[in-house]
Design a protein around this motif. Structure first.
Motif, mmCIF file in Angstrom:
data_model
loop_
_atom_site.group_PDB
_atom_site.id
_atom_site.type_symbol
_atom_site.label_atom_id
_atom_site.label_comp_id
_atom_site.label_asym_id
_atom_site.label_seq_id
_atom_site.Cartn_x
_atom_site.Cartn_y
_atom_site.Cartn_z
ATOM 1 N N UNK A 293 0.813 -1.210 0.000
ATOM 2 C CA UNK A 293 0.000 0.000 0.000
ATOM 3 C C UNK A 293 0.844 1.257 0.000
ATOM 4 N N UNK A 294 1.977 1.199 0.683
ATOM 5 C CA UNK A 294 2.868 2.356 0.730
ATOM 6 C C UNK A 294 3.569 2.597 -0.595
ATOM 7 N N UNK A 295 3.623 1.590 -1.450
ATOM 8 C CA UNK A 295 4.346 1.702 -2.717
ATOM 9 C C UNK A 295 3.515 2.261 -3.865
ATOM 10 N N UNK A 296 2.208 2.418 -3.678
ATOM 11 C CA UNK A 296 1.396 2.941 -4.773
ATOM 12 C C UNK A 296 1.766 4.397 -5.030
ATOM 13 N N UNK A 297 1.475 4.884 -6.230
ATOM 14 C CA UNK A 297 1.872 6.236 -6.607
ATOM 15 C C UNK A 297 0.969 7.295 -5.988
ATOM 16 N N UNK A 298 -0.325 6.985 -5.812
ATOM 17 C CA UNK A 298 -1.270 7.968 -5.306
ATOM 18 C C UNK A 298 -2.438 7.244 -4.639
ATOM 19 N N UNK A 299 -3.204 7.928 -3.801
ATOM 20 C CA UNK A 299 -4.314 7.287 -3.085
ATOM 21 C C UNK A 299 -5.336 6.636 -4.002
ATOM 22 N N UNK A 300 -5.501 7.182 -5.202
ATOM 23 C CA UNK A 300 -6.484 6.629 -6.133
ATOM 24 C C UNK A 300 -6.158 5.203 -6.555
ATOM 25 N N UNK A 301 -4.896 4.809 -6.367
ATOM 26 C CA UNK A 301 -4.464 3.461 -6.751
ATOM 27 C C UNK A 301 -4.589 2.467 -5.598
ATOM 28 N N UNK A 302 -5.284 2.849 -4.529
ATOM 29 C CA UNK A 302 -5.356 1.977 -3.350
ATOM 30 C C UNK A 302 -6.001 0.630 -3.656
ATOM 31 N N UNK A 303 -6.918 0.592 -4.632
ATOM 32 C CA UNK A 303 -7.572 -0.674 -4.983
ATOM 33 C C UNK A 303 -6.591 -1.672 -5.593
ATOM 34 N N UNK A 304 -5.481 -1.152 -6.146
ATOM 35 C CA UNK A 304 -4.476 -2.028 -6.762
ATOM 36 C C UNK A 304 -3.383 -2.415 -5.777
ATOM 37 N N UNK A 305 -3.414 -1.814 -4.590
ATOM 38 C CA UNK A 305 -2.294 -1.959 -3.664
ATOM 39 C C UNK A 305 -2.069 -3.394 -3.205
ATOM 40 N N UNK A 306 -3.152 -4.134 -3.018
ATOM 41 C CA UNK A 306 -3.030 -5.479 -2.446
ATOM 42 C C UNK A 306 -2.874 -6.570 -3.492
ATOM 43 N N UNK A 307 -2.711 -6.209 -4.756
ATOM 44 C CA UNK A 307 -2.664 -7.216 -5.814
ATOM 45 C C UNK A 307 -1.502 -8.188 -5.659
ATOM 46 N N UNK A 308 -0.323 -7.668 -5.337
ATOM 47 C CA UNK A 308 0.837 -8.556 -5.184
ATOM 48 C C UNK A 308 0.651 -9.505 -4.009
ATOM 49 N N UNK A 309 0.104 -8.982 -2.908
ATOM 50 C CA UNK A 309 -0.140 -9.829 -1.732
ATOM 51 C C UNK A 309 -1.177 -10.894 -2.042
ATOM 52 N N UNK A 310 -2.231 -10.493 -2.732
ATOM 53 C CA UNK A 310 -3.285 -11.445 -3.088
ATOM 54 C C UNK A 310 -2.760 -12.524 -4.027
#
Length: 407
Positions: A293-310
C-alpha cells in the motif's frame, strides 16, 4: 511510546467502527442463520406434506401408519373425507389398500406422485402383506412354514474410528485452508487501502515531524492486529454459542448427535496450534500488504495496492489444495517452513499426522522471526516509501524506497 499506542488505538477504532468490519463479522453468522432458517422451512414443508391411508381392514391400515406416522394424516379414514382434504390442499393424496383375486393392491390418488421416501416403504409393506396372504392360502405344515421363515443373515464390520478420522481430517483441512485464505485476503485488502489512502497527504509530513516512521508503521500494524484478534474472538464465542444451540435445536439436534465424534475432532483440529498459524499467517500477509500500500503512486491506486499480496496468497491457496491429500511429498514439506506458505502447509501436515512437535515449533519460530524481521526492515524504510509522490514505475519506487534504508 504514548504516540505508538495512540496510532494503534486510532487505527483499531477506525477499522472496528467501519461498516466493512461489521459486515465481515456478521457475514458468517448471517449465512448460518439463513441455512438454519432454510432447514426449518424445509422441515415444516416436509411435515405438512402428508397423505391419508384408507383400508377396509383397520389392522392393515394401523400397521402401516404405525411405521410411517410422519407421512400420514391418521384422522382421515374414508375415501370421501380424503377427497375433500385433497381438494382443500390439506393433504397431497390418499393411499387405498385392497385385495383382488388373492392379490394385495395399493392405489395412490394425488395431485403429484407419492413422496420418493414413502414409495419404497409402501412397496415393502405390500410385499409383507402378500407373503402373509400366500402363506395362509398355501396351508403348509408347521415344519414347512418354519423352513420358509428362515431368513438370511447380513452383518457389517466397519472400522468406524478410521472412517471417522478420515472424514474429520478432510473437513478440518478444507475449513482451515478456506478460513486462512478468506481472513488474510480480507485484511490484506483492508491494510493496503488503509496505508495507500494516506499516500501523498501533508498530514504524513506533520506526523513524521512528531514521531518516527517506525513507530507509526508499528502502530498501524498493531492496530490491525488488534482488529484481527477481535474478529477471531467474536468468531470463537459466536461459534461456541452456535454449537451449543445446534445441540438442542430441533432441526439440528439429530445431526449433531449422530456426528458428535466427528464434529468434536474437527473442532479439536481448529482450536489448537493451527489457530496460531492462522493468526501469524494473517499478520505476515498484513505487513506485506501495508508495504504494498505504501508503494502505490497515489491514493487513487489503493484498490491495486493489495494485488501482489493477493497473488502470493492465491498461489499458496491452490498449492494447499493440490497437496491436501499428499502432505508427505517433498514440496509441501519444504513449504511448511517457508513464510507466506507455512500457514497453509503446516496445518495440513499437522492434521494428517505427518509432523512432530519439534518440526511444528521450528516452523513457528521461523514464521515469528520472519514477521519481526520484516516489520523492523519495513519500518526503517517506511518514511522513504510513504512520502514518495512521483508517478514513476512500481520498480523505481521500490528501488528508491529500499535505498532509503542505506541513508
Amino acid at each position: 511510546m504514548n504516540k505508538l499506542w495512540t496510532v494503534t488505538l486510532q487505527t483499531y477504532w477506525h477499522q472496528v467502527k467501519s461498516w466493512s468490519f461489521l459486515i465481515l463479522i456478521l457475514g458468517p453468522f448471517f449465512i448460518i442463520g439463513c441455512s438454519a432458517l432454510g432447514g426449518a422451512i424445509s422441515a415444516n414443508s416436509d411435515a405438512d406434506s402428508q397423505i391419508a391411508v384408507i383400508s377396509s381392514n383397520e389392522q392393515v391400515r394401523q400397521n402401516f401408519i404405525k411405521n410411517n406416522d410422519k407421512y400420514v394424516d391418521s384422522k382421515i379414514k374414508t375415501v370421501e373425507s380424503a377427497k375433500k382434504a385433497v381438494k382443500k390442499e390439506k393433504i397431497d393424496g390418499y393411499l387405498v389398500f385392497g385385495m383382488q383375486k388373492n392379490q394385495v393392491k395399493a392405489i395412490y390418488h394425488g395431485i403429484s406422485s407419492i413422496d420418493d421416501e414413502l414409495k419404497p416403504k409402501v412397496k415393502s409393506y405390500l410385499q409383507v402383506l402378500q407373503s402373509q396372504l400366500n402363506l395362509q392360502k398355501a396351508q403348509l405344515a408347521p415344519h414347512q412354514l418354519k423352513a420358509l421363515q428362515q431368513q438370511p443373515q447380513y452383518s457389517e464390520i466397519l472400522q468406524k474410528k478410521q472412517l471417522g478420522d478420515k472424514l474429520a481430517k478432510m473437513v478440518s483441512l478444507i475449513i482451515v485452508i478456506m478460513v486462512v485464505y478468506m481472513v488474510l485476503l480480507s485484511y490484506s485488502s483492508i491494510t493496503a487501502q488503509e496505508i495507500a489512502s494516506e499516500k501523498g497527504t501533508k498530514i504524513m509530513e506533520i506526523i513524521f515531524s512528531s514521531t518516527t516512521a517506525a513507530k507509526y508503521f508499528l502502530g498501524k500494524i498493531l492496530g490491525i492486529f488488534g482488529v484481527i484478534i477481535t474478529q477471531l474472538l467474536i468468531y470463537i464465542v459466536g461459534g461456541w454459542a452456535t454449537y451449543r444451540w445446534a445441540l438442542h435445536a430441533k432441526i439440528t439436534a439429530s445431526f449433531m448427535r449422530d456426528n458428535q465424534v466427528i464434529i468434536n475432532k474437527v473442532l479439536g483440529n481448529l482450536l489448537n496450534v493451527n489457530l496460531i498459524f492462522l493468526i501469524l499467517g494473517v499478520v505476515i500477509y498484513t505487513i506485506l500488504a501495508a508495504f504494498s500500500g505504501a508503494l502505490v503512486a497515489k491514493p487513487e491506486d489503493s484498490s491495486k495496492a493489495a494485488q501482489s499480496t493477493m497473488m502470493i496468497s492465491l498461489i499458496a491457496f491452490f498449492l494447499a489444495f493440490a497437496f491436501i491429500s499428499h502432505p508427505e511429498q517433498i514440496l509441501p514439506q519444504v513449504l511448511s517452513y517457508v513464510p507466506f506458505f507455512s500457514s497453509f502447509m503446516m496445518p495440513i501436515r499437522i492434521i494428517n499426522g505427518q509432523v512432530g512437535s519439534l518440526e511444528v515449533i521450528l516452523s513457528l519460530v521461523i514464521l515469528i522471526v520472519s514477521i519481526i524481521g520484516l516489520t523492523i526492515y519495513i519500518s526503517k524504510i517506511y518514511q522513504g516509501v510513504i512520502l514518495q509522490t512521483d508517478d514513476t514505475s512500481f520498480w523505481k519506487r521500490l528501488k528508491r524506497g529500499l535505498s532509503y534504508s542505506r541513508l
